[in-house]
Design a protein around this motif. Structure first.
Motif, PDB file in Angstrom:
ATOM      1  N   THR A  40       0.843  -1.189   0.000  1.00  0.00           N
ATOM      2  CA  THR A  40       0.000   0.000   0.000  1.00  0.00           C
ATOM      3  C   THR A  40       0.878   1.239   0.000  1.00  0.00           C
ATOM      4  OG1 THR A  40      -1.621  -1.198   1.337  1.00  0.00           O
ATOM      5  CG2 THR A  40      -1.882   1.186   1.190  1.00  0.00           C
ATOM      6  N   ASN A  49      -2.990   5.754  -1.753  1.00  0.00           N
ATOM      7  CA  ASN A  49      -2.749   6.088  -3.140  1.00  0.00           C
ATOM      8  C   ASN A  49      -3.002   4.858  -4.010  1.00  0.00           C
ATOM      9  OD1 ASN A  49      -1.773   6.856  -5.624  1.00  0.00           O
ATOM     10  ND2 ASN A  49       0.265   7.371  -4.931  1.00  0.00           N
ATOM     11  N   GLU A  50      -2.272   3.769  -3.742  1.00  0.00           N
ATOM     12  CA  GLU A  50      -2.432   2.516  -4.479  1.00  0.00           C
ATOM     13  C   GLU A  50      -2.339   1.355  -3.510  1.00  0.00           C
ATOM     14  OE1 GLU A  50       0.561   2.207  -7.500  1.00  0.00           O
ATOM     15  OE2 GLU A  50      -0.275   3.842  -8.678  1.00  0.00           O
ATOM     16  N   ARG A  64      -6.073  -1.450  -6.549  1.00  0.00           N
ATOM     17  CA  ARG A  64      -6.882  -0.234  -6.444  1.00  0.00           C
ATOM     18  C   ARG A  64      -5.998   1.004  -6.469  1.00  0.00           C
ATOM     19  NH1 ARG A  64      -8.729  -3.183  -1.703  1.00  0.00           N
ATOM     20  NH2 ARG A  64     -10.657  -4.270  -2.186  1.00  0.00           N
ATOM     21  N   ILE A  65      -6.558   2.066  -7.047  1.00  0.00           N
ATOM     22  CA  ILE A  65      -5.925   3.393  -7.027  1.00  0.00           C
ATOM     23  C   ILE A  65      -6.978   4.378  -6.528  1.00  0.00           C
ATOM     24  CG2 ILE A  65      -4.831   5.220  -8.374  1.00  0.00           C
ATOM     25  CD1 ILE A  65      -4.022   3.088 -10.420  1.00  0.00           C
TER      26      ILE A  65
END
Length: 91
Positions: A40, A49-50, A64-65
Protein backbone atom coordinates in the motif's frame (compact mmCIF):
# COMPACT_ATOMS: atom_id res chain seq x y z
CA UNK A 1 15.91 -7.39 13.09
CA UNK A 2 14.64 -10.91 13.12
CA UNK A 3 12.44 -12.23 15.95
CA UNK A 4 15.56 -13.25 17.86
CA UNK A 5 16.90 -9.67 17.82
CA UNK A 6 19.60 -10.29 15.20
CA UNK A 7 20.20 -7.95 12.29
CA UNK A 8 19.13 -9.43 8.97
CA UNK A 9 19.18 -8.28 5.36
CA UNK A 10 16.23 -10.48 4.38
CA UNK A 11 12.94 -8.63 4.42
CA UNK A 12 10.20 -10.49 6.23
CA UNK A 13 6.71 -9.52 7.43
CA UNK A 14 5.52 -5.88 7.27
CA UNK A 15 7.98 -3.13 6.32
CA UNK A 16 7.17 0.57 6.39
CA UNK A 17 8.86 3.37 4.45
CA UNK A 18 8.72 7.08 5.31
CA UNK A 19 9.72 10.15 3.30
CA UNK A 20 12.18 12.80 4.51
CA UNK A 21 9.34 14.75 6.15
CA UNK A 22 8.27 11.77 8.22
CA UNK A 23 5.14 10.87 6.25
CA UNK A 24 4.39 7.22 5.67
CA UNK A 25 4.96 6.52 1.98
CA UNK A 26 4.47 2.78 1.68
CA UNK A 27 3.81 -0.45 3.55
CA UNK A 28 4.92 -3.76 2.10
CA UNK A 29 4.54 -7.34 3.27
CA UNK A 30 7.39 -9.76 2.64
CA UNK A 31 7.94 -13.46 3.10
CA UNK A 32 11.62 -14.38 3.16
CA UNK A 33 12.64 -11.49 0.92
CA UNK A 34 9.78 -11.69 -1.58
CA UNK A 35 6.68 -9.53 -1.72
CA UNK A 36 3.89 -11.65 -0.34
CA UNK A 37 0.77 -9.84 0.83
CA UNK A 38 -0.51 -6.28 0.65
CA UNK A 39 1.54 -3.39 -0.71
CA UNK A 40 0.00 0.00 0.00
CA UNK A 41 1.32 3.45 -0.95
CA UNK A 42 0.06 6.68 0.61
CA UNK A 43 -0.34 10.33 -0.30
CA UNK A 44 1.38 12.85 2.01
CA UNK A 45 -2.07 13.63 3.47
CA UNK A 46 -2.30 10.02 4.73
CA UNK A 47 -4.90 8.84 2.21
CA UNK A 48 -4.20 5.62 0.32
CA UNK A 49 -2.75 6.09 -3.14
CA UNK A 50 -2.43 2.52 -4.48
CA UNK A 51 -2.92 -0.95 -3.05
CA UNK A 52 -2.22 -4.35 -4.52
CA UNK A 53 -1.69 -7.90 -3.37
CA UNK A 54 1.40 -9.97 -4.17
CA UNK A 55 2.11 -13.69 -4.08
CA UNK A 56 5.72 -14.84 -4.32
CA UNK A 57 6.92 -11.48 -5.73
CA UNK A 58 4.17 -11.29 -8.38
CA UNK A 59 1.11 -9.08 -8.32
CA UNK A 60 -1.92 -11.33 -8.01
CA UNK A 61 -5.45 -10.27 -7.06
CA UNK A 62 -7.24 -6.95 -6.71
CA UNK A 63 -5.49 -3.64 -7.41
CA UNK A 64 -6.88 -0.23 -6.44
CA UNK A 65 -5.93 3.39 -7.03
CA UNK A 66 -7.43 6.32 -5.13
CA UNK A 67 -7.54 10.07 -5.68
CA UNK A 68 -5.82 12.08 -2.94
CA UNK A 69 -9.24 12.98 -1.50
CA UNK A 70 -9.92 9.30 -0.69
CA UNK A 71 -12.32 8.62 -3.56
CA UNK A 72 -11.67 5.52 -5.65
CA UNK A 73 -10.03 6.13 -9.04
CA UNK A 74 -9.43 2.66 -10.54
CA UNK A 75 -10.08 -0.97 -9.65
CA UNK A 76 -8.71 -3.97 -11.50
CA UNK A 77 -7.12 -7.35 -11.04
CA UNK A 78 -3.79 -9.01 -11.69
CA UNK A 79 -3.09 -12.68 -12.19
CA UNK A 80 0.51 -13.87 -12.11
CA UNK A 81 1.78 -10.28 -12.59
CA UNK A 82 -0.46 -9.57 -15.61
CA UNK A 83 -3.58 -7.36 -15.67
CA UNK A 84 -6.72 -9.41 -16.34
CA UNK A 85 -10.43 -8.90 -16.74
CA UNK A 86 -12.27 -5.62 -16.64
CA UNK A 87 -10.70 -2.52 -15.15
CA UNK A 88 -13.01 0.14 -13.77
CA UNK A 89 -12.13 3.85 -13.79
CA UNK A 90 -14.09 6.43 -11.84
CA UNK A 91 -14.19 10.17 -12.52
Amino acid sequence: MDPMGNLTAIKHKKWRYWDDSGYLEEERTYNKGKLDGWVTSYYPNGQKNEQGYFVNDKQDSIFRIWYNNGQINQVGEFENDEPVGFWYMYY
